[in-house]
Design an enzyme around this catalytic site. Structure first.
Site, PDB file in Angstrom:
ATOM      1  N   MET A  44      63.292  37.286  24.324  1.00 30.51           N
ATOM      2  CA  MET A  44      64.916  36.966  24.531  1.00 30.51           C
ATOM      3  C   MET A  44      65.386  38.256  23.958  1.00 30.51           C
ATOM      4  O   MET A  44      66.783  38.475  23.586  1.00 30.51           O
ATOM      5  CB  MET A  44      65.275  35.835  23.233  1.00 30.51           C
ATOM      6  N   GLY A  50      57.216  43.394  16.490  1.00 33.64           N
ATOM      7  CA  GLY A  50      56.497  42.393  16.756  1.00 33.64           C
ATOM      8  C   GLY A  50      56.452  42.297  18.340  1.00 33.64           C
ATOM      9  O   GLY A  50      55.251  42.113  19.008  1.00 33.64           O
ATOM     10  N   HIS A  51      57.459  42.577  18.829  1.00 37.45           N
ATOM     11  CA  HIS A  51      57.510  42.774  20.463  1.00 37.45           C
ATOM     12  C   HIS A  51      56.867  44.041  20.931  1.00 37.45           C
ATOM     13  O   HIS A  51      55.851  43.887  22.072  1.00 37.45           O
ATOM     14  CB  HIS A  51      58.834  42.797  20.994  1.00 37.45           C
ATOM     15  N   GLN A 167      54.620  27.427  19.246  1.00 39.08           N
ATOM     16  CA  GLN A 167      55.133  27.870  20.636  1.00 39.08           C
ATOM     17  C   GLN A 167      53.772  28.335  21.422  1.00 39.08           C
ATOM     18  O   GLN A 167      53.732  27.930  22.659  1.00 39.08           O
ATOM     19  CB  GLN A 167      56.095  29.110  20.768  1.00 39.08           C
TER      20      GLN A 167
END
Ligand code: PAF
Length: 293
Positions: A44, A50-51, A167
């Site tokens: 998002m 982290g990404h 998730q």
């Protein structure tokens, strides 16, 4: 890095940002015809380390890397932070370029959810516990957008973070149940130097809240130590965590759970493959964290 097929327009402008489904599909198709493997990182935006760890794993294992940046309205309920959710597309593009991402898919909301849209995708049991209790529509919002993105991008490999453990498990179930020809990779939680799990929402925290937010990590470390030292009783561990977090200002516990890392059902006695997971409000910010033991 593999040679990616791009449209003349992209060649001329060196743009890696694509907004339309039709255009990204065309590029995906051309690359598939050339047998290029596609690694996909759905996000998002407001990218953090982290990404970046997911992007690097995708870069190492695929010829083509696609990142989506889409603040998905379907996973926010009306009283949540959809409007305020942090956004910085320019910075995200620059990070993606530095990380040698081939394409960024950044659709408009109407492109993903046209007026007549009415389909649902729901992983009916795994969505119920943990975050599903206080956010009952959250995971349906995730599974619909992720299913759509998988259909559009047709990735060979997809990359998710362990911070969003529920998730990740739900998406894995969906991939198997719906026979998506894609392989799921779940990467470890990336933390700040002091242990706070990286999250786009950390941006909301004031300095004092940031100090209290550390109680998530610290209490999980405490739980891990207790388990390593032989404690098997979940209730004892949960009540220690509760006490620790409650002592910190600005905190309000949403849940502290100890579950099996398969069905996400509460366990009374700690066994292998057990997830200690929690969600805590720190001021107006809801944070999650977990540890797998
Ligand atoms: O983890 C996220 O950032 C989102 O839930 C995802 C997977 C991109 C779907 O909107």
């Amino acid at each position: 890095m593999g040679k990616i097929w791009v449209s003349n327009y992209q060649k001329m402008s060196k743009k890696i940002l694509i907004e339309e489904i039709g255009e990204i599909r065309k590029i995906v198709k051309q690359n598939k015809q050339r047998n290029k493997s596609i690694g996909f990182v759905p996000t998002m935006g407001f990218l953090h380390q982290g990404h970046i760890s997911l992007i690097r794993a995708a870069r190492a294992e695929n010829q083509i890397v696609i990142v989506s940046i889409f603040v998905n309205p379907a996973q926010f309920s009306p009283d949540e932070d959809f409007e305020e959710y942090p956004r910085n597309l320019e910075r995200d593009i620059s990070i993606c370029k530095d990380e040698k991402v081939d394409l960024i898919f950044n659709p408009k909301s109407e492109e993903i959810y046209p007026k007549e849209f009415e389909t649902k995708v729901s992983v009916s049991e795994l969505k119920k516990p943990l975050c599903g209790i206080s956010r009952p529509n959250f995971f349906d919002g995730i599974t619909i957008v992720v299913a759509k993105l998988f259909n559009i991008i047709e990735p060979n490999n997809v990359y998710f973070g362990q911070k969003d453990a529920q998730q990740a498990l739900i998406v894995k179930r969906m991939i198997e149940d719906l026979n998506f020809p894609t392989r799921m990779h779940i990467l470890p939680i990336v933390r700040e130097r002091d242990g706070l799990a990286m999250s786009s929402r950390n941006k909301y925290l004031s300095d004092n809240e940031r100090k209290s937010a550390l109680s998530l990590y610290k209490s999980l470390q405490m739980a891990k130590k207790m388990i390593e030292n032989g404690e098997k009783n979940s209730n004892i561990i949960k009540s220690k965590i509760r006490k620790f977090i409650k002592n910190m200002p600005f905190t309000k516990i949403d849940y502290i759970e100890i579950v099996d890392y398969e069905k996400l059902q509460s366990v009374q006695e700690i066994r292998s493959n057990t997830l200690v997971a929690l969600a805590v409000w720190v001021g107006k910010t809801r944070l999650i964290d977990n540890v797998l033991v």
